[in-house]
Design a protein around this motif. Structure first.
Motif, PDB file in Angstrom:
ATOM      1  N   ASP A 280       0.838  -1.179   0.010  1.00 37.95           N
ATOM      2  CA  ASP A 280       0.020  -0.218  -0.127  1.00 37.95           C
ATOM      3  C   ASP A 280       0.816   1.293  -0.046  1.00 37.95           C
ATOM      4  O   ASP A 280       2.170   1.198   0.166  1.00 37.95           O
ATOM      5  N   HIS A 281      -0.020   2.304  -0.099  1.00 37.67           N
ATOM      6  CA  HIS A 281       1.047   3.727  -0.375  1.00 37.67           C
ATOM      7  C   HIS A 281       1.929   3.954   0.960  1.00 37.67           C
ATOM      8  O   HIS A 281       2.697   4.838   1.045  1.00 37.67           O
ATOM      9  N   GLU A 282       1.694   3.213   2.039  1.00 39.13           N
ATOM     10  CA  GLU A 282       2.353   3.541   3.284  1.00 39.13           C
ATOM     11  C   GLU A 282       3.529   2.453   3.465  1.00 39.13           C
ATOM     12  O   GLU A 282       3.978   2.485   4.541  1.00 39.13           O
ATOM     13  N   GLY A 283       3.640   1.609   2.748  1.00 34.51           N
ATOM     14  CA  GLY A 283       4.588   0.556   2.404  1.00 34.51           C
ATOM     15  C   GLY A 283       4.423  -0.539   3.142  1.00 34.51           C
ATOM     16  O   GLY A 283       5.058  -1.778   3.279  1.00 34.51           O
ATOM     17  N   ASN A 284       3.060  -0.917   3.637  1.00 34.30           N
ATOM     18  CA  ASN A 284       2.458  -2.057   4.023  1.00 34.30           C
ATOM     19  C   ASN A 284       2.313  -3.211   3.039  1.00 34.30           C
ATOM     20  O   ASN A 284       1.880  -3.049   2.156  1.00 34.30           O
ATOM     21  N   ALA A 285       2.729  -4.371   3.483  1.00 37.18           N
ATOM     22  CA  ALA A 285       2.292  -5.587   2.754  1.00 37.18           C
ATOM     23  C   ALA A 285       0.549  -5.699   2.539  1.00 37.18           C
ATOM     24  O   ALA A 285       0.096  -5.961   3.861  1.00 37.18           O
ATOM     25  N   VAL A 286       0.138  -5.809   1.638  1.00 40.67           N
ATOM     26  CA  VAL A 286      -1.491  -5.951   1.601  1.00 40.67           C
ATOM     27  C   VAL A 286      -1.634  -7.233   0.662  1.00 40.67           C
ATOM     28  O   VAL A 286      -0.862  -7.462  -0.395  1.00 40.67           O
ATOM     29  N   GLY A 287      -2.949  -7.777   0.713  1.00 44.06           N
ATOM     30  CA  GLY A 287      -3.313  -8.809  -0.072  1.00 44.06           C
ATOM     31  C   GLY A 287      -4.716  -8.899   0.076  1.00 44.06           C
ATOM     32  O   GLY A 287      -5.496  -8.007   0.732  1.00 44.06           O
ATOM     33  N   PRO A 288      -5.388  -9.772  -0.520  1.00 48.57           N
ATOM     34  CA  PRO A 288      -6.950  -9.809  -0.427  1.00 48.57           C
ATOM     35  C   PRO A 288      -7.557 -10.155   0.733  1.00 48.57           C
ATOM     36  O   PRO A 288      -8.542  -9.376   1.284  1.00 48.57           O
ATOM     37  N   GLU A 289      -6.742 -10.753   1.892  1.00 48.82           N
ATOM     38  CA  GLU A 289      -6.929 -10.842   3.260  1.00 48.82           C
ATOM     39  C   GLU A 289      -7.254  -9.431   3.922  1.00 48.82           C
ATOM     40  O   GLU A 289      -8.024  -9.362   4.915  1.00 48.82           O
ATOM     41  N   THR A 290      -6.495  -8.494   3.605  1.00 45.38           N
ATOM     42  CA  THR A 290      -6.314  -7.548   4.171  1.00 45.38           C
ATOM     43  C   THR A 290      -7.780  -6.720   4.170  1.00 45.38           C
ATOM     44  O   THR A 290      -8.231  -5.864   5.059  1.00 45.38           O
ATOM     45  N   LEU A 291      -8.579  -7.048   3.121  1.00 46.61           N
ATOM     46  CA  LEU A 291      -9.768  -6.356   2.980  1.00 46.61           C
ATOM     47  C   LEU A 291     -11.201  -7.224   3.534  1.00 46.61           C
ATOM     48  O   LEU A 291     -12.186  -6.805   3.600  1.00 46.61           O
ATOM     49  N   ILE A 292     -10.922  -8.590   3.926  1.00 49.21           N
ATOM     50  CA  ILE A 292     -12.043  -9.334   4.564  1.00 49.21           C
ATOM     51  C   ILE A 292     -12.228  -8.695   6.046  1.00 49.21           C
ATOM     52  O   ILE A 292     -11.448  -8.241   6.710  1.00 49.21           O
ATOM     53  N   GLY A 293     -13.680  -8.744   6.227  1.00 53.18           N
ATOM     54  CA  GLY A 293     -13.992  -8.293   7.440  1.00 53.18           C
ATOM     55  C   GLY A 293     -14.644  -6.974   7.484  1.00 53.18           C
ATOM     56  O   GLY A 293     -15.387  -6.528   8.468  1.00 53.18           O
ATOM     57  N   ARG A 294     -14.442  -6.016   6.313  1.00 53.78           N
ATOM     58  CA  ARG A 294     -15.020  -4.926   6.125  1.00 53.78           C
ATOM     59  C   ARG A 294     -15.583  -5.048   4.816  1.00 53.78           C
ATOM     60  O   ARG A 294     -15.097  -5.356   3.820  1.00 53.78           O
ATOM     61  N   PRO A 295     -16.702  -4.162   4.342  1.00 50.57           N
ATOM     62  CA  PRO A 295     -16.809  -3.844   2.800  1.00 50.57           C
ATOM     63  C   PRO A 295     -15.771  -3.226   2.164  1.00 50.57           C
ATOM     64  O   PRO A 295     -15.175  -2.386   2.795  1.00 50.57           O
ATOM     65  N   THR A 296     -15.759  -3.674   0.883  1.00 49.31           N
ATOM     66  CA  THR A 296     -14.628  -3.088   0.094  1.00 49.31           C
ATOM     67  C   THR A 296     -15.103  -2.392  -1.116  1.00 49.31           C
ATOM     68  O   THR A 296     -15.947  -2.772  -1.873  1.00 49.31           O
ATOM     69  N   MET A 297     -14.582  -1.330  -1.317  1.00 49.53           N
ATOM     70  CA  MET A 297     -14.773  -0.569  -2.783  1.00 49.53           C
ATOM     71  C   MET A 297     -13.410  -0.517  -3.471  1.00 49.53           C
ATOM     72  O   MET A 297     -12.563   0.003  -2.692  1.00 49.53           O
ATOM     73  N   ALA A 298     -13.204  -1.064  -4.538  1.00 48.25           N
ATOM     74  CA  ALA A 298     -12.031  -1.070  -5.350  1.00 48.25           C
ATOM     75  C   ALA A 298     -11.865  -0.857  -6.905  1.00 48.25           C
ATOM     76  O   ALA A 298     -13.147  -1.045  -7.404  1.00 48.25           O
ATOM     77  N   PHE A 299     -10.941  -0.278  -7.423  1.00 52.85           N
ATOM     78  CA  PHE A 299     -11.099   0.195  -8.752  1.00 52.85           C
ATOM     79  C   PHE A 299      -9.531   0.230  -9.278  1.00 52.85           C
ATOM     80  O   PHE A 299      -8.762   0.395  -8.341  1.00 52.85           O
ATOM     81  N   PHE A 300      -9.273   0.168 -10.650  1.00 52.22           N
ATOM     82  CA  PHE A 300      -8.155   0.312 -11.142  1.00 52.22           C
ATOM     83  C   PHE A 300      -7.802   1.646 -11.812  1.00 52.22           C
ATOM     84  O   PHE A 300      -8.873   2.149 -12.095  1.00 52.22           O
ATOM     85  N   GLY A 301      -6.491   1.906 -12.075  1.00 51.66           N
ATOM     86  CA  GLY A 301      -6.434   3.223 -12.650  1.00 51.66           C
ATOM     87  C   GLY A 301      -4.816   3.413 -12.709  1.00 51.66           C
ATOM     88  O   GLY A 301      -4.026   2.359 -12.439  1.00 51.66           O
TER      89      GLY A 301
END
Lengths: 208, 155
Positions: free
Chosen positions: A53-74
């Motif tokens: 992520d933009h703060e340097g944290n490792a992220v993956g799909p599991e990061t998003l589980i547990g809260r609703p997610t809005m995602a988009f590409f650009g």
């Protein structure tokens, strides 16, 4: 004798037809067929990718589980669609108010060559603070797009640079990771916030 | 041949009037309104500007190009989104505006794509953008630069 031969030819004929049907199925609908476009994304729980992520944290799909997610590409070199989508999303988040705090909002670059972690950090800083910018190696971006059934393509421009064609829809997932719906780029604004609420409500339904 | 009038004084007056006033028209039949653009991050990324171009005359006008000191390659581009939701951009070519009609350069559609910026686009500044027409006519509009997250001329 003659009858046997006819039966033989008949069997061969049936076999040939069956083979043709099988080949047809394989090429059109089977594993040999082209990836159908316009498919629904798989659940986040079925995706597998590693980004930063933009703060340097490792992220993956599991990061998003547990809260609703809005995602988009650009991509940040995009002059029209991406700032417009980011501004739209910032507006929707403002409309949602406190509810927006319960969501993941992720902007995933399709141009990792130019969109480094630092670039993403600067760029998302101009929009709603809930928006996270994700980047990573090209092959990981490809895996994300594959899971989302999204497409992107690098296109050279006359100015000697390149631009990216990409899926411009906003994807909504429930807290469980299940895909709920998407907001198309040209969809009227007033449809967007109710759709986001649907993704938010699905979470509560799942919990009870 | 349409009449062209000197609009320096008029332009200055209209600029003082602010955004809501129709902006400077060179060939008297063409009126440019609600011009705006977004600030850029540095100079490497292309910028985009938006506006409404109205033909108030009795004959069609054809927009063939743009010039601005801000960018080496300004060009009208069009964003298209296909049935699969994939967006792409390409040069829009010549644009004919019928008498009494207007065209909107707006996010997600036609836009003035400002390639090879010569300086960063800074919020609060303005820059001149000249529209070139096929009969040799020109209209220069002063485009305000709004924030990166601006959504329209009123932001």
């Amino acid at each position: 004798m003659r009858r046997r031969a006819i039966l033989g030819y008949g069997a061969a004929g049936v076999g040939a037809v069956a083979l043709m049907l099988f080949v047809g199925w394989w090429q059109v609908d089977g594993p040999g067929g082209p990836e159908p476009v316009g498919q629904r994304p798989v659940a986040l729980t079925e995706m597998d990718f590693r980004l930063t992520d933009h703060e340097g944290n490792a992220v993956g799909p599991e990061t998003l589980i547990g809260r609703p997610t809005m995602a988009f590409f650009g991509f940040t070199y995009c002059p029209d669609v991406c700032p417009t989508t980011l501004s739209d999303i910032s507006g929707w988040l403002d409309d949602l108010g406190d509810e927006a705090d319960e969501m993941n909002v992720v902007f995933i670059t399709v141009d990792p060559e130019r969109d480094t972690v630092e670039t993403m950090a600067e760029y998302v800083g101009y929009f709603h603070p809930a928006i996270r910018g994700w980047t990573g190696p090209e092959e990981q971006i490809a895996r994300v797009a594959d899971g989302f059934r999204a497409t992107y393509e690098r296109v050279p421009t006359e100015s000697g640079d390149y631009t990216m064609n990409h899926s411009a829809s906003v994807f909504l997932f429930a807290a469980s990771g299940r895909f709920v719906t998407m907001i198309d780029y040209h969809e009227p604004r007033e449809f967007a916030v109710p759709k986001i609420r649907r993704a938010l409500e699905e979470e509560t339904e799942g919990a009870t | 041949m349409k009449k062209y009038i000197l609009t320096g004084t008029l332009a200055a007056l209209l600029t003082l009037g602010g955004l809501s006033v129709p902006a400077l028209a060179g060939p008297e039949d063409v009126v440019v309104e609600n011009a705006w653009s977004r600030a850029s991050i540095g100079m490497n990324r292309p910028g985009a500007a938006y506006m409404t171009i109205r033909n108030t005359g009795d004959e069609p006008v054809t927009l063939i190009g743009l010039t601005t000191p801000l960018a080496m390659m300004p060009e009208i581009h069009e964003t298209k989104t296909n049935a699969e939701g994939v967006s792409s951009m390409s040069p829009a070519g010549e644009i004919v505006i019928a008498p009494g009609e207007s065209i909107a350069l707006e996010p997600g559609g036609l836009h003035a794509m400002l390639m090879r910026l010569q300086e960063p686009m800074t919020e609060g500044d303005t820059f001149p953008l000249t529209l070139l027409f096929d009969d040799g006519g020109e209209v220069t509009v002063e485009v305000p630069i709004l924030g990166i997250a601006a959504r329209g001329p009123e932001d």
